[in-house]
Each structure stands twice: as structure tokens, then as C-alpha cells.
Design an enzyme around this catalytic site. Structure first.
Site, PDB file in Angstrom:
ATOM      1  N   LYS A   1     -10.873 -15.536   3.523  1.00 49.89           N
ATOM      2  CA  LYS A   1     -12.050 -16.331   3.333  1.00 49.89           C
ATOM      3  C   LYS A   1     -13.326 -15.002   2.931  1.00 49.89           C
ATOM      4  O   LYS A   1     -14.597 -15.664   2.733  1.00 49.89           O
ATOM      5  CB  LYS A   1     -11.920 -16.691   4.965  1.00 49.89           C
TER       6      LYS A   1
ATOM      7  N   ARG B   1       0.771  -1.191   0.047  1.00 47.88           N
ATOM      8  CA  ARG B   1      -0.337   0.165  -0.110  1.00 47.88           C
ATOM      9  C   ARG B   1       0.851   1.170  -0.320  1.00 47.88           C
ATOM     10  O   ARG B   1       0.636   2.129  -1.296  1.00 47.88           O
ATOM     11  CB  ARG B   1      -0.755   0.112   0.910  1.00 47.88           C
ATOM     12  N   ARG B   2       1.877   1.146   0.930  1.00 50.38           N
ATOM     13  CA  ARG B   2       3.013   2.616   0.333  1.00 50.38           C
ATOM     14  C   ARG B   2       3.978   1.779   0.403  1.00 50.38           C
ATOM     15  O   ARG B   2       4.723   0.786   0.665  1.00 50.38           O
ATOM     16  CB  ARG B   2       2.641   3.485   2.454  1.00 50.38           C
TER      17      ARG B   2
ATOM     18  N   GLY C   1      -6.135 -22.059   7.926  1.00 55.75           N
ATOM     19  CA  GLY C   1      -4.796 -21.588   8.228  1.00 55.75           C
ATOM     20  C   GLY C   1      -4.533 -22.446   7.616  1.00 55.75           C
ATOM     21  O   GLY C   1      -4.662 -22.977   6.134  1.00 55.75           O
TER      22      GLY C   1
ATOM     23  N   GLU D   1      -6.600 -22.303  -0.194  1.00 59.37           N
ATOM     24  CA  GLU D   1      -6.530 -23.689   0.654  1.00 59.37           C
ATOM     25  C   GLU D   1      -6.639 -22.629   2.579  1.00 59.37           C
ATOM     26  O   GLU D   1      -7.600 -23.129   3.780  1.00 59.37           O
ATOM     27  CB  GLU D   1      -5.589 -24.234   1.453  1.00 59.37           C
TER      28      GLU D   1
ATOM     29  N   GLY E   1      -1.536 -17.479  11.946  1.00 62.68           N
ATOM     30  CA  GLY E   1      -0.293 -17.235  12.304  1.00 62.68           C
ATOM     31  C   GLY E   1       0.562 -17.383  10.765  1.00 62.68           C
ATOM     32  O   GLY E   1       0.586 -18.048  10.048  1.00 62.68           O
TER      33      GLY E   1
ATOM     34  N   LYS F   1     -16.342 -19.243   7.388  1.00 57.01           N
ATOM     35  CA  LYS F   1     -15.486 -20.426   6.626  1.00 57.01           C
ATOM     36  C   LYS F   1     -16.007 -21.521   6.229  1.00 57.01           C
ATOM     37  O   LYS F   1     -16.278 -22.515   5.539  1.00 57.01           O
ATOM     38  CB  LYS F   1     -14.297 -20.664   7.744  1.00 57.01           C
TER      39      LYS F   1
HETATM   40  N1  HSE Z   1      -9.207 -14.367  13.148  1.00 63.20           N
HETATM   41  C1  HSE Z   1      -8.614 -16.124  13.383  1.00 63.20           C
HETATM   42  C2  HSE Z   1      -9.184 -16.815  14.127  1.00 63.20           C
HETATM   43  C3  HSE Z   1      -8.223 -15.907  12.088  1.00 63.20           C
HETATM   44  O1  HSE Z   1      -9.067 -16.403  14.956  1.00 63.20           O
HETATM   45  O2  HSE Z   1      -9.079 -17.956  13.873  1.00 63.20           O
HETATM   46  C4  HSE Z   1      -7.763 -15.644  10.507  1.00 63.20           C
HETATM   47  O3  HSE Z   1      -8.564 -16.618   9.429  1.00 63.20           O
END
Ligand code: HSE
Length: 434
Positions: free
Chosen positions: A107, A49-50, A136, A131, A304, A207
């Protein structure tokens, strides 16, 4: 799809936690990725973005012109890691229209626009893979689409939000409040400063919409996924769960109903012996039940940067392989439009707790409310005496509609002082799961 000869060129959109790990792998593990894909994989550019320097990245590859990068014609795969609906939707669409395949971890975008984006991908003959958008690092979309392609998935039950799982886990361990556990999650970096999307159940609903589409090859609008969050869960709910041999989890379920498909997210009592009860902390866990394969459990890190980059790179390698082979991307069909079963018709066992006046005849008046609405009771437990008397009842499987009528009926009795809570119990494959 045109067969790609020579190096495969990859454009990255975004350099946050997942983007930085993905860029590090592309530059640092190039030889390994080339072996896996069958051709050298090169970073064509990174849009941010920057303008800023990115560690380990040649400055000439960094641009603020994301649209220019994805449409310049020499990019094989675009990896979208900026999140949100816009400008991600426009960029992903422009990339596919320019002939690039797309990997995304977004998502929100896929839940809202996945059906349309698949149509564009099919029309353009390019790949679209995501995926990392669900759970994650945990591989579940590809197993559903590929490994189980010859089977018939019947139900997907999942803990797909790590923030809420961490909070509920802390509440169970400490006996503390929702707010206390949320603050701890924020302090440790498991919850966002604004945790609304997670604690309201909206993140998990997005999800589950994606999982339901892939499991059942059907279009399923996000609006059809009913969701309820965990902000109202308190220490007494956790104690009731414990007394029933259960833990509370935020559970997403999608399943085939006799006349279609249903997807929903709500807090549930999960028996301690159930595979999902063993999903602790910020982990995610997904139980797939398929006609032939039976029960399959997928469990691991749901968020993560490094963990999520594993799923992004897995998709990237797969889409690169397709281009090297000159194969048209095997798109999810999402060709059926199964009816969406009304949530009120899905049956579950319910745990209902309330404060009552402790006097003769109360139990029979209360049980009559259940019987009159056709709801059968499995167990009744009283805790405390006199003004402290609290009843906790577990029903046999009953629909939401019936339970709503029961709660209204209980509210009309003079002996019930407060209908505290109704929470569903997660069943097993031999009974309605809830
Ligand atoms: N915020 C989501 C969670 C992680 O707490 O599982 C990213 O989808």
C-alpha cells in the site's frame, strides 16, 4: 499483450507471512490454480533478502538476486510482497519493463507511486493489481473497478486499519486507556512493536488515497489526504460517545464534492446502528455508496498471512487469465485530475466537550460563541456539578473552519476552563457524513 502458451511462470519477491502462504498455495494447489487460469501455473523463483532454506520449496528456486529474477525474460507475473518503497519500486518497474504483469500488496508503494506505475503498466501493456494493499482479504478495489464500472460511486467510508479498530474496541469494552489497549494489541500480535504508522492514521490515509483513485478514476496525491490518529482518544471520549449512542472508530472517507474529490481520515463518533459500528476487533469494513446500487458493505479480515494471500492469489489468477487470453490488461485509467476539495469546506456534525464554571449565564455565553460563528446547536448536555461541571454539545453540520473558530472563541471565555475535545460524528447518506 502476447498470448502466453504453455505454463505461466510466477516469481515471488519476499517470503514473509503473506509470501509463505502464497508460495504454499502455488505449490500445493497447482492443479486447482491451473483450472482457474486455463494453464499450468509454475513457481519460477522466490527472491529473499538472506539465503535460507524455505520449507516445501526446491532450493534451486530460491535466490537473493531479485532484480535478476524479475528481468530474466521468462516470468509472466511478479508478485511483490517485500513492502516499503525501495527496492520494491525499482523491482516492480523493472518487472513491467521486462514484460511481466505485477501483483503487489504494497500500500505504501501504490499510495505514493501508483499513478506512475499505472502509466508504466499501460505503456508496457501489462497488468498491475493490488487488491491486498487495501483491507487485506476484503475484496473492494475489484468490485469498485469492475462490478461498479457502470455505476457512479459517490462516497467510500471505511474502517481500513485493523490495529486501531482493535484498540478502540478494547477501550470501549474495558473503559481503559489508549496505552493499555495498545499494549494488549501488541501482546496479541495485532499491533507492531512500532505502531506509529497505524495509530497516527498514516496507514489508513494511504489506503484511502488508493480507494479514492479507484472509486473516482482520478489522480490523487497521497499528500492530499488529511489524517488524524487516535493517540489522543481517552476514556472520557469513549464515555461521551456511549452517552450519544455511538462508538468511536478511526474512519476514512473519500467522496465527490461539488467541485472535485476529498479524502480524509479521523476518529469519529459512529452511531451504534451504523454498519461500520458492527466492524469489531481487528476487522476492516468498507461502505460504498453508489448512485444506482445504493449502499454496499464489504467486511472481513484486513490483515494476516493466510487471509491476505487470498487477495494476492485472486489478483494472480486474474492476471494469469489475461495472459492466457492474450488480452491487454484492463488498467485503471486514473485519467482525470479532479480538484481536491479543501478539507475545511467539508461539513460534519461535531461533538464538543469542555469543563465550565457552573453558574448562571454560562450556557448563554457559550451558545453565543456558536451562534456568532453561524454554527447551530443540536443538543446540549451537562454532566457533574460545581467544579466538576462538564458540558457536551453536538452541533448541526459545520465546516472544520467554523469549528476551529468556535473553539478559539470558547477559549477566550472566562467560564470555560478547558476545551477538552472536538470529534466529528459520522452522518448518514441523507446528510453530510463528516
Ligand atoms: N497494519 C495494518 C492494519 C494491516 O492494522 O490494518 C496492514 O495494512
Amino acid at each position: 499483450m502476447k498470448r502466453t502458451t504453455g505454463a505461466l511462470r510466477v516469481a515471488l519477491l519476499g517470503h514473509g507471512t503473506v509470501g509463505a502462504e502464497t508460495a504454499r498455495a502455488l505449490t500445493g494447489r497447482a492443479a486447482e490454480l491451473a483450472t482457474r487460469t486455463g494453464a499450468p501455473v509454475e513457481l519460477a523463483g522466490i527472491a529473499v533478502r538472506r539465503p535460507r532454506e524455505l520449507p516445501g520449496i526446491d532450493g534451486s528456486l530460491v535466490t537473493t538476486d531479485a532484480h535478476g529474477l524479475v528481468t530474466r525474460g521468462d516470468v509472466d507475473v511478479v508478485v511483490e510482497l517485500i513492502g516499503g518503497i525501495e527496492p520494491a519500486r525499482s523491482l516492480v518497474t523493472a518487472a513491467m519493463e521486462a514484460g511481466a504483469s505485477v501483483v503487489t500488496a504494497n500500500k505504501a508503494l501504490i499510495a505514493a507511486d501508483g499513478v506512475e506505475l499505472h502509466r508504466i503498466a499501460r505503456k508496457q501493456g501489462v497488468g498491475l493489481a493490488y487488491e491486498a494493499a487495501v483491507a487485506g482479504a476484503v475484496p473492494v478495489l475489484r468490485p469498485l473497478r469492475q462490478s461498479l464500472a457502470g455505476d457512479r460511486p459517490l462516497r467510500v467510508t471505511g474502517i481500513v486499519n485493523g490495529t486501531t479498530n482493535f484498540i478502540l474496541d478494547r477501550m470501549a469494552d474495558s473503559g481503559g486507556t489508549f496505552q493499555g489497549a495498545l499494549h494488549e494489541a501488541q501482546r496479541l500480535g495485532y499491533a507492531e512493536a512500532d505502531p506509529t504508522a497505524d495509530v497516527s492514521g498514516a496507514d489508513a490515509a494511504a489506503k484511502m488515497a488508493i480507494l479514492a483513485r479507484i472509486a473516482f478514476d482520478t489522480e490523487l496525491p497521497l499528500e492530499e489526504v488529511r489524517f488524524e490518529g487516535i493517540t489522543h482518544i481517552g476514556p472520557s471520549d469513549v464515555a461521551h460517545a456511549d452517552a450519544n449512542g455511538c462508538v468511536i472508530k478511526l474512519v476514512g472517507i473519500c467522496d465527490r464534492t461539488p467541485d472535485g474529490v476529498s479524502a480524509r481520515v479521523h476518529p469519529m463518533l459512529v452511531p451504534r446502528g451504523h454498519a461500520l459500528a458492527g466492524v469489531r476487533g481487528a476487522d476492516n469494513g468498507i461502505l460504498v455508496e453508489a448512485l444506482a446500487a445504493g449502499e454496499l458493505m464489504f467486511h472481513g479480515a484486513g490483515a494476516g498471512g493466510l487471509a491476505t494471500s487470498s487477495a494476492v492469489l485472486g489478483d494472480l489468477v486474474e492476471l494469469c487469465r489475461e495472459r492466457v487470453a492474450g488480452r491487454g490488461a484492463a488498467q485503471a485509467e486514473l485519467s482525470r485530475v479532479l480538484p481536491h476539495g479543501p478539507r475545511s469546506q467539508v461539513a460534519a456534525r461535531h461533538h464538543i466537550s469542555m469543563f465550565v464554571t457552573d453558574e448562571p449565564g454560562v450556557l448563554s455565553r457559550i451558545s453565543a460563541v456558536f451562534a456568532d460563528r453561524g454554527v447551530s446547536l443540536e443538543t446540549v448536555r451537562q454532566e457533574g456539578l460545581g467544579a466538576e461541571a462538564e458540558l457536551a454539545l453536538v452541533t448541526h453540520p459545520a465546516t472544520d473552519a467554523a469549528i476551529t473558530e468556535v473553539i478559539a472563541g470558547l477559549g477566550e471565555l472566562t467560564c470555560t476552563r478547558e476545551v477538552i475535545r472536538s470529534i466529528r460524528l459520522l452522518g448518514t447518506r441523507k446528510e453530510p457524513v463528516g
